[in-house]
Design a protein around this motif. Structure first.
Motif, PDB file in Angstrom:
ATOM      1  N   GLY A 214     -19.888  64.484   0.884  1.00 42.80           N
ATOM      2  CA  GLY A 214     -19.378  65.738   1.898  1.00 42.80           C
ATOM      3  C   GLY A 214     -17.913  65.839   1.423  1.00 42.80           C
ATOM      4  O   GLY A 214     -17.544  67.060   1.080  1.00 42.80           O
ATOM      5  N   TYR A 215     -17.102  64.783   1.333  1.00 47.00           N
ATOM      6  CA  TYR A 215     -15.774  64.946   0.963  1.00 47.00           C
ATOM      7  C   TYR A 215     -15.752  65.693  -0.285  1.00 47.00           C
ATOM      8  O   TYR A 215     -14.718  66.330  -0.715  1.00 47.00           O
ATOM      9  CB  TYR A 215     -15.167  63.881   1.100  1.00 47.00           C
ATOM     10  CG  TYR A 215     -14.755  62.876   2.359  1.00 47.00           C
ATOM     11  CD1 TYR A 215     -14.648  63.838   3.405  1.00 47.00           C
ATOM     12  CD2 TYR A 215     -14.737  61.720   2.567  1.00 47.00           C
ATOM     13  CE1 TYR A 215     -14.516  63.187   4.874  1.00 47.00           C
ATOM     14  CE2 TYR A 215     -14.449  61.115   3.687  1.00 47.00           C
ATOM     15  CZ  TYR A 215     -14.208  62.021   4.847  1.00 47.00           C
ATOM     16  OH  TYR A 215     -14.039  61.197   6.096  1.00 47.00           O
ATOM     17  N   SER A 216     -16.365  65.135  -1.519  1.00 45.51           N
ATOM     18  CA  SER A 216     -16.122  65.631  -2.766  1.00 45.51           C
ATOM     19  C   SER A 216     -16.588  67.156  -2.813  1.00 45.51           C
ATOM     20  O   SER A 216     -15.701  68.009  -3.311  1.00 45.51           O
ATOM     21  CB  SER A 216     -17.034  64.793  -3.595  1.00 45.51           C
ATOM     22  OG  SER A 216     -16.850  63.438  -3.425  1.00 45.51           O
ATOM     23  N   ILE A 217     -17.748  67.570  -2.250  1.00 41.13           N
ATOM     24  CA  ILE A 217     -18.007  68.997  -2.512  1.00 41.13           C
ATOM     25  C   ILE A 217     -17.062  69.886  -1.669  1.00 41.13           C
ATOM     26  O   ILE A 217     -16.669  70.919  -1.968  1.00 41.13           O
ATOM     27  CB  ILE A 217     -19.459  69.145  -1.853  1.00 41.13           C
ATOM     28  CG1 ILE A 217     -20.514  68.496  -2.595  1.00 41.13           C
ATOM     29  CG2 ILE A 217     -19.815  70.594  -1.709  1.00 41.13           C
ATOM     30  CD1 ILE A 217     -20.494  69.050  -4.187  1.00 41.13           C
ATOM     31  N   ALA A 218     -16.791  69.267  -0.501  1.00 39.71           N
ATOM     32  CA  ALA A 218     -15.637  70.172   0.326  1.00 39.71           C
ATOM     33  C   ALA A 218     -14.311  70.156  -0.742  1.00 39.71           C
ATOM     34  O   ALA A 218     -13.458  71.195  -0.425  1.00 39.71           O
ATOM     35  CB  ALA A 218     -15.297  69.371   1.398  1.00 39.71           C
ATOM     36  N   ASP A 219     -13.790  69.268  -1.090  1.00 38.32           N
ATOM     37  CA  ASP A 219     -12.609  69.309  -2.217  1.00 38.32           C
ATOM     38  C   ASP A 219     -12.597  70.278  -2.936  1.00 38.32           C
ATOM     39  O   ASP A 219     -11.754  70.752  -3.399  1.00 38.32           O
ATOM     40  CB  ASP A 219     -12.199  68.004  -2.712  1.00 38.32           C
ATOM     41  CG  ASP A 219     -11.496  66.924  -1.812  1.00 38.32           C
ATOM     42  OD1 ASP A 219     -10.918  67.603  -0.622  1.00 38.32           O
ATOM     43  OD2 ASP A 219     -11.530  65.919  -1.913  1.00 38.32           O
ATOM     44  N   ILE A 220     -13.786  70.391  -3.772  1.00 42.13           N
ATOM     45  CA  ILE A 220     -14.048  71.525  -4.760  1.00 42.13           C
ATOM     46  C   ILE A 220     -13.906  72.903  -4.166  1.00 42.13           C
ATOM     47  O   ILE A 220     -13.330  73.658  -4.566  1.00 42.13           O
ATOM     48  CB  ILE A 220     -15.390  71.346  -5.505  1.00 42.13           C
ATOM     49  CG1 ILE A 220     -15.609  70.132  -6.472  1.00 42.13           C
ATOM     50  CG2 ILE A 220     -15.739  72.484  -6.447  1.00 42.13           C
ATOM     51  CD1 ILE A 220     -16.835  69.864  -7.051  1.00 42.13           C
ATOM     52  N   LEU A 221     -14.472  73.167  -3.277  1.00 40.28           N
ATOM     53  CA  LEU A 221     -14.298  74.396  -2.378  1.00 40.28           C
ATOM     54  C   LEU A 221     -13.039  74.671  -1.984  1.00 40.28           C
ATOM     55  O   LEU A 221     -12.644  75.693  -2.012  1.00 40.28           O
ATOM     56  CB  LEU A 221     -15.501  74.580  -1.296  1.00 40.28           C
ATOM     57  CG  LEU A 221     -17.040  74.275  -1.745  1.00 40.28           C
ATOM     58  CD1 LEU A 221     -17.984  74.368  -0.509  1.00 40.28           C
ATOM     59  CD2 LEU A 221     -17.548  75.546  -2.712  1.00 40.28           C
ATOM     60  N   ALA A 222     -12.301  73.670  -1.413  1.00 36.99           N
ATOM     61  CA  ALA A 222     -11.193  73.804  -0.542  1.00 36.99           C
ATOM     62  C   ALA A 222     -10.009  73.840  -1.562  1.00 36.99           C
ATOM     63  O   ALA A 222      -8.747  74.447  -1.349  1.00 36.99           O
ATOM     64  CB  ALA A 222     -10.729  72.872   0.446  1.00 36.99           C
ATOM     65  N   LYS A 223     -10.382  73.479  -2.674  1.00 37.44           N
ATOM     66  CA  LYS A 223      -8.846  73.578  -3.819  1.00 37.44           C
ATOM     67  C   LYS A 223      -9.496  74.570  -5.028  1.00 37.44           C
ATOM     68  O   LYS A 223      -8.755  75.183  -5.285  1.00 37.44           O
ATOM     69  CB  LYS A 223      -8.669  71.990  -4.438  1.00 37.44           C
ATOM     70  CG  LYS A 223      -8.373  70.981  -3.224  1.00 37.44           C
ATOM     71  CD  LYS A 223      -7.980  69.635  -3.784  1.00 37.44           C
ATOM     72  CE  LYS A 223      -7.409  68.752  -2.912  1.00 37.44           C
ATOM     73  NZ  LYS A 223      -8.501  68.367  -1.638  1.00 37.44           N
ATOM     74  N   VAL A 224     -10.534  74.385  -5.909  1.00 40.67           N
ATOM     75  CA  VAL A 224     -10.765  74.910  -6.885  1.00 40.67           C
ATOM     76  C   VAL A 224     -11.163  76.600  -6.592  1.00 40.67           C
ATOM     77  O   VAL A 224     -10.459  77.475  -6.976  1.00 40.67           O
ATOM     78  CB  VAL A 224     -11.696  74.490  -7.547  1.00 40.67           C
ATOM     79  CG1 VAL A 224     -12.085  75.309  -8.995  1.00 40.67           C
ATOM     80  CG2 VAL A 224     -11.447  73.027  -7.995  1.00 40.67           C
ATOM     81  N   LEU A 225     -12.191  76.489  -5.730  1.00 41.37           N
ATOM     82  CA  LEU A 225     -12.589  77.905  -5.335  1.00 41.37           C
ATOM     83  C   LEU A 225     -11.387  78.760  -4.468  1.00 41.37           C
ATOM     84  O   LEU A 225     -11.295  79.765  -4.765  1.00 41.37           O
ATOM     85  CB  LEU A 225     -13.605  77.791  -4.238  1.00 41.37           C
ATOM     86  CG  LEU A 225     -14.485  79.294  -3.698  1.00 41.37           C
ATOM     87  CD1 LEU A 225     -14.538  80.286  -4.914  1.00 41.37           C
ATOM     88  CD2 LEU A 225     -15.448  79.026  -2.940  1.00 41.37           C
ATOM     89  N   TYR A 226     -10.729  77.985  -3.708  1.00 40.99           N
ATOM     90  CA  TYR A 226      -9.461  78.580  -2.772  1.00 40.99           C
ATOM     91  C   TYR A 226      -8.572  79.041  -3.870  1.00 40.99           C
ATOM     92  O   TYR A 226      -7.719  80.025  -3.594  1.00 40.99           O
ATOM     93  CB  TYR A 226      -8.831  77.376  -2.091  1.00 40.99           C
ATOM     94  CG  TYR A 226      -7.911  77.820  -1.139  1.00 40.99           C
ATOM     95  CD1 TYR A 226      -8.141  78.378   0.130  1.00 40.99           C
ATOM     96  CD2 TYR A 226      -6.431  77.659  -1.490  1.00 40.99           C
ATOM     97  CE1 TYR A 226      -6.662  78.608   0.882  1.00 40.99           C
ATOM     98  CE2 TYR A 226      -5.398  77.919  -0.631  1.00 40.99           C
ATOM     99  CZ  TYR A 226      -5.538  78.537   0.437  1.00 40.99           C
ATOM    100  OH  TYR A 226      -4.477  78.654   1.103  1.00 40.99           O
ATOM    101  N   GLY A 227      -8.138  78.346  -4.896  1.00 43.19           N
ATOM    102  CA  GLY A 227      -7.264  78.755  -6.345  1.00 43.19           C
ATOM    103  C   GLY A 227      -7.603  79.939  -6.683  1.00 43.19           C
ATOM    104  O   GLY A 227      -6.841  80.512  -7.238  1.00 43.19           O
TER     105      GLY A 227
END
Length: 264
Positions: A214-227
């Motif tokens: 859960g942490y890992s998928i959220a980090d992709i969305l919150a950092k890469v997709l956000y970027g």
């Protein structure tokens, strides 16, 4: 876990490279936001590499092909601190890049940053003692304490920031609204993952893997997709600020298609 962590490393690393390479596609005044976003992804890629190495050292198996039951290696432990150091650095930067790309008045920028950055650091700092504790009471207490600055951040983003969006182009306002929903959705995954070991303790290793996943998928969305959304906002504002720049960029996007049509 190998696959989850490998996915995050690749996403963060190449997301960072894309954001650095994309700087000429926006006006100079918005490039700082892309640099910050690239730094966020770069920091995350580094820490996920450290998390990956910690996982490999902490859990081992003698089964051929690594498909057996994993056990904790003698004298080794998984270092959850890498993840929290990552968040302590990247979460304030995530909020900063949003404020910077909107190019708000200096006084308003300073006001928002002075409130958001300390609140985000406090949110991460309060979560860490609960994360590393084996006591469910302590985990609950610090989880609730870290929720207080989280709610304050949401208030600033959804109430205070909304008041400053009237001067933004309509497409930018729409994208910012989506970004805030993205933050709410992805940041909402973190507390859910955080409480999995509390309420599914009988699941053992499965609960731990679910939390890390859960942490890992959220980090992709919150950092890469956000970027990538930050990049979109920078493009939209660049086009709105400079019609000549917009015309040149549109010509670059159309030219390859036209050349291909003529060549056929």
């Amino acid at each position: 876990m190998y696959n989850f962590l490998s996915l995050v490393i690749a996403a963060q690393l190449f997301g960072s490279l894309f954001l650095l390479a994309a700087q000429p596609r926006v006006l100079a005044r918005y490039r700082q936001a892309l640099v910050i976003s690239a730094i966020v992804c770069g920091i995350a890629a580094y820490h996920y590499f450290r998390i990956f190495e910690s996982f490999k050292s902490a859990f081992v198996t003698d089964a051929q092909g690594g498909r057996g039951t994993y056990v904790q290696a003698v004298g080794e432990s998984f270092n959850e601190g890498y993840r929290y150091v990552d968040w302590l650095l990247t979460v304030p930067l995530l909020l900063t890049e949003l404020i910077v790309v909107l190019a708000l008045a200096k006084k308003l920028q300073a006001s928002l940053l002075y409130r958001l950055i300390p609140a985000s650091a406090l949110m991460i700092a309060l979560g860490y003692p609960g994360e590393i504790s084996a006591d469910n009471t302590i985990r609950n207490v610090f989880g609730l304490l870290s929720t207080i600055p989280f709610l304050y951040i949401l208030y600033v983003l959804f109430v205070e920031l909304t008041r400053s969006l009237d001067r933004q182009p309509p497409a930018v306002r729409q994208t910012v609204s989506r970004m805030r929903i993205l933050l709410l959705a992805t940041w909402g995954v973190y507390p859910i993952a955080y409480i999995i070991p509390l309420y599914f303790s009988d699941a053992g290793a499965t609960a731990w893997v679910a939390k890390q996943g859960g942490y890992s998928i959220a980090d992709i969305l919150a950092k890469v997709l956000y970027g990538l959304l930050i990049y979109k906002i920078a493009r939209l504002k660049s086009f709105a600020d400079d019609p000549d720049f917009a015309a040149r960029e549109n010509e670059l996007e159309v030219r390859p298609a036209s050349a291909g049509t003529n060549g056929s």
